[in-house]
Scaffold this active site. Structure first.
Site, PDB file in Angstrom:
ATOM      1  N   HIS A  12       0.813  -1.218   0.000  1.00 52.07           N
ATOM      2  CA  HIS A  12       0.000   0.000   0.000  1.00 52.07           C
ATOM      3  C   HIS A  12       0.847   1.269   0.000  1.00 52.07           C
ATOM      4  O   HIS A  12       2.033   1.262   0.364  1.00 52.07           O
ATOM      5  CB  HIS A  12      -0.942   0.014   1.208  1.00 52.07           C
ATOM      6  CG  HIS A  12      -0.211   0.039   2.521  1.00 52.07           C
ATOM      7  ND1 HIS A  12       0.346   1.186   3.045  1.00 52.07           N
ATOM      8  CD2 HIS A  12       0.064  -0.942   3.415  1.00 52.07           C
ATOM      9  CE1 HIS A  12       0.913   0.918   4.209  1.00 52.07           C
ATOM     10  NE2 HIS A  12       0.763  -0.374   4.449  1.00 52.07           N
ATOM     11  N   GLU A  87      -2.513  -6.936   7.408  1.00 57.06           N
ATOM     12  CA  GLU A  87      -1.196  -6.996   8.034  1.00 57.06           C
ATOM     13  C   GLU A  87      -1.268  -7.892   9.262  1.00 57.06           C
ATOM     14  O   GLU A  87      -2.346  -8.106   9.843  1.00 57.06           O
ATOM     15  CB  GLU A  87      -0.761  -5.582   8.440  1.00 57.06           C
ATOM     16  CG  GLU A  87       0.610  -5.484   9.094  1.00 57.06           C
ATOM     17  CD  GLU A  87       1.754  -5.962   8.200  1.00 57.06           C
ATOM     18  OE1 GLU A  87       1.810  -7.196   7.959  1.00 57.06           O
ATOM     19  OE2 GLU A  87       2.571  -5.131   7.786  1.00 57.06           O
TER      20      GLU A  87
END
Length: 203
Positions: A12, A87
């Site tokens: 990202h 994550e």
């Protein structure tokens, strides 16, 4: 149609916490303005390259989802959120700087922080996602927008001998499925960012 299934792994865009050196984990931090700009640069690069991406999978955390939406809007492809791409949780370390982690747990903080997700758990959910993607989208090309620690563990597990240097924000790694192996076509590439910085310096 591609001859082989391809996955374009994307870390990202950058966040304020990334810029300040604060560990995020599952804490849901948004992209910074710079992160939005980075995502648009990769979107422009992919739009200008040959070959088509069929869609984007992404983590449901907003920094990854926003990145994916920017890519998908530019490329005219669907976005699918999948919590397996989150994550890893860093437990009590989330929200701390490196200096704070070293002060609290020492040099071996990655092993000593309590309540964090372990590598086996990361790989288990990651490979469950990959099996589903390759079953549903054989011979297609899909972008997957996720996070640095998750992505590092998956790339090391999928490609033996792959350079394990730090994965940069908005980096692109493209893997192609071969006979019982994933072959890296490009790895940790941020050419789309570097070219723009060079243009700004040399108009």
């Amino acid at each position: 149609m591609n001859k082989a299934t391809r996955i374009g792994w994307v870390r990202h865009g950058i966040t304020e916490w990334n810029q300040r050196g604060i560990i995020q984990g599952v804490t849901d931090i948004p992209l910074s303005p710079e992160g939005v700009r980075q995502a648009r640069l990769l979107a422009d690069r992919l739009h200008g390259e040959q070959g088509r991406w069929d869609g984007v999978y992404c983590s449901d955390l907003q920094r990854a989802a926003h990145t994916a939406e920017i890519l998908a809007d530019r490329l005219g492809i669907p976005v699918i959120r999948d919590s397996r791409l989150r994550e890893r949780s860093f437990g009590e370390a989330e929200g701390t700087t490196l200096a704070e982690r070293l002060d609290r747990w020492g040099e071996d903080w990655r092993r000593l922080v309590p309540d964090q997700e372990n590598d086996d758990s990361v790989r288990e959910r990651g490979f469950a996602f990959i099996r589903e993607l390759t079953d549903k989208h054989a011979r297609e090309a899909w972008l997957v927008v996720t996070h640095g620690s998750f992505l590092a563990r998956m790339l090391q597990a999928m490609c033996q001998g792959l350079d394990d240097s730090h994965l940069l924000n908005m980096s692109l790694t493209v893997l192609e499925q071969g006979q019982n192996v994933w072959e890296p076509l490009i790895h940790n590439c941020t050419r789309h960012l570097a070219e723009t910085e060079e243009t700004l310096m040399n108009p």
